[in-house]
Enzyme design. Structure first.
Site, short mmCIF file in Angstrom:
data_model
loop_
_atom_site.label_atom_id
_atom_site.label_comp_id
_atom_site.label_asym_id
_atom_site.label_seq_id
_atom_site.Cartn_x
_atom_site.Cartn_y
_atom_site.Cartn_z
N GLY A 60 -63.62 -69.89 -29.07
CA GLY A 60 -64.19 -68.61 -29.51
C GLY A 60 -64.17 -68.39 -31.01
O GLY A 60 -64.63 -67.35 -31.49
N LYS A 106 -62.85 -77.90 -14.55
CA LYS A 106 -62.60 -77.94 -15.99
C LYS A 106 -61.15 -77.52 -16.18
O LYS A 106 -60.80 -76.35 -15.98
CB LYS A 106 -63.55 -77.00 -16.74
CG LYS A 106 -63.24 -76.99 -18.24
CD LYS A 106 -63.97 -75.90 -19.01
CE LYS A 106 -63.31 -75.76 -20.37
NZ LYS A 106 -63.83 -74.62 -21.13
N ASN A 145 -69.75 -71.58 -25.12
CA ASN A 145 -70.02 -70.31 -24.47
C ASN A 145 -70.25 -69.21 -25.51
O ASN A 145 -71.37 -68.72 -25.66
CB ASN A 145 -68.83 -69.94 -23.55
CG ASN A 145 -69.08 -68.70 -22.70
OD1 ASN A 145 -69.95 -67.91 -22.98
ND2 ASN A 145 -68.32 -68.53 -21.65
N THR A 146 -69.20 -68.90 -26.28
CA THR A 146 -69.26 -67.75 -27.19
C THR A 146 -70.41 -67.84 -28.20
O THR A 146 -71.04 -66.83 -28.50
CB THR A 146 -67.92 -67.61 -27.94
OG1 THR A 146 -66.87 -67.69 -26.99
CG2 THR A 146 -67.82 -66.29 -28.67
#
Lengths: 264, 72
Positions: free
Chosen positions: A162, A101, A211-212
């Site tokens: 995020g 990535k 993710n976050t």
């Protein structure tokens, strides 16, 4: 029976279109449970220095071997093509995978990609045999260049990493999909909640990387499940084909045969 | 003459003569035969696992020992 809708990327045939990150969970146990609940088969990890003052602890890799996931190492924290290429080479050696990535960050406030360095790094890595999944700006021109270069997937951001702001420019994301119908596209970064993931999938994206939104949710395991369902729902909706929008109402029940009350 | 040294993950160490990458890893408590998922770069060049027992560390070299950690 309906044919299985597999997601082919970088030589893998995945049942899940949700890619999830391994960072920022309240505990390793919750991370494991959340990854499992997400149904994800591709998990991102960072490449970092070994902690030489304590090499006794349980390693992340040791923990992850029990999960049925492939690892997708990232180049997070790299600001130049040179750094990103070195980290990718280290990742390939450490994890025995060509998948990477690719992130090349331009500044600390937005964490948006440095396009010049990103394109340069992508070119070098593709030439060295890497399977590059490139984190990109939501810019159709940059995304097109990455796709034409031979990236295995192009991954424009929904909003800054995020931030949880969701799809700040759905128009651009839709354009990118329309202009790049032939290369896997994922929305990477900025997803805040399940509806954001569903909406991106409804634009025709092949998958979501987040993710976050899960790791920092009040209940990560429940949010992981919500994301799994949202990605599935959005995918189904995209394949089913939404109705066109109209400005005026259109009754769903037939007009014919309706009851008329006698005027009094 | 100053003592020959090298840097591992940014920390200075005193260099022994004829030290290989394998020797270095053992000195740091990273045992190549046990550890999976570790990679080494010597002055920004990755040293493949098969080369660890041959690659020599020289005065002033910068060594990075990395592994997978939590990331997004």
């Amino acid at each position: 029976m309906e044919q299985e809708d597999l997601f082919n990327v970088g030589g893998l045939a995945l049942r899940s279109r949700l890619l999830i990150g391994s960072s920022g969970y309240p505990s390793p146990q919750i991370m494991m449970e959340a990854v499992e609940a997400s149904g994800s088969e591709l998990l991102t990890v960072a490449i970092r220095r070994v902690n030489l003052s304590d090499t006794s602890g349980e390693s992340l890799l040791g923990l992850l071997t029990s999960l049925p996931v492939h690892l997708l190492p990232n180049t997070a924290g790299c600001y130049t093509a040179r750094e990103a290429v070195l980290v990718a080479e280290l990742a390939r050696e450490a994890l025995e995978t060509d998948l990477i990535k690719l992130e090349v960050i331009g500044d600390d406030e937005t964490l948006m990609p440095d396009v010049e360095q990103l394109l340069q790094a992508a070119r070098t890595l593709i030439d060295s045999g890497f399977t590059v999944m490139a984190y990109a700006n939501d810019d159709p021109v940059t995304c097109r260049k990455l796709a034409d270069m031979g990236c295995a997937a192009v991954m424009p951001l929904a909003s800054p990493i995020g931030s949880g702001m969701g799809l700040t420019n759905p128009y651009n994301l839709a354009l990118i999909r329309e202009l790049i119908p032939d290369v896997p596209l994922l929305v990477d970064a900025g997803i805040g909640t399940a509806s954001d993931a569903a909406r991106a999938m409804e634009l025709g994206y092949d998958g979501i990387l987040l993710n976050t939104a899960v790791s920092q949710a009040k209940h990560p395991v429940q949010m992981a499940k919500a994301m799994r369902l949202a990605v599935e729902a959005g995918r189904f909706a995209w394949r089913a084909g939404r109705i066109p929008r109209r400005r005026y109402a259109q009754a769903s029940s037939p007009f014919e045969g309706r009851v008329e009350a006698t005027p009094t | 003459m100053t003592t020959p040294r090298y840097f591992v993950n940014g920390e200075a160490r005193t260099l022994a003569s004829d030290m290989t990458v394998s020797d270095l890893l053992h000195a740091e408590g990273v045992h190549p035969e046990e550890v999976k998922g570790v990679a080494v770069a010597l002055n920004n060049t990755v040293i493949r696992r098969a080369e660890w027992s041959r690659a020599l560390v020289n005065d002033g070299d910068r060594v990075e020992i990395v592994t997978a950690q939590q990331g997004g």
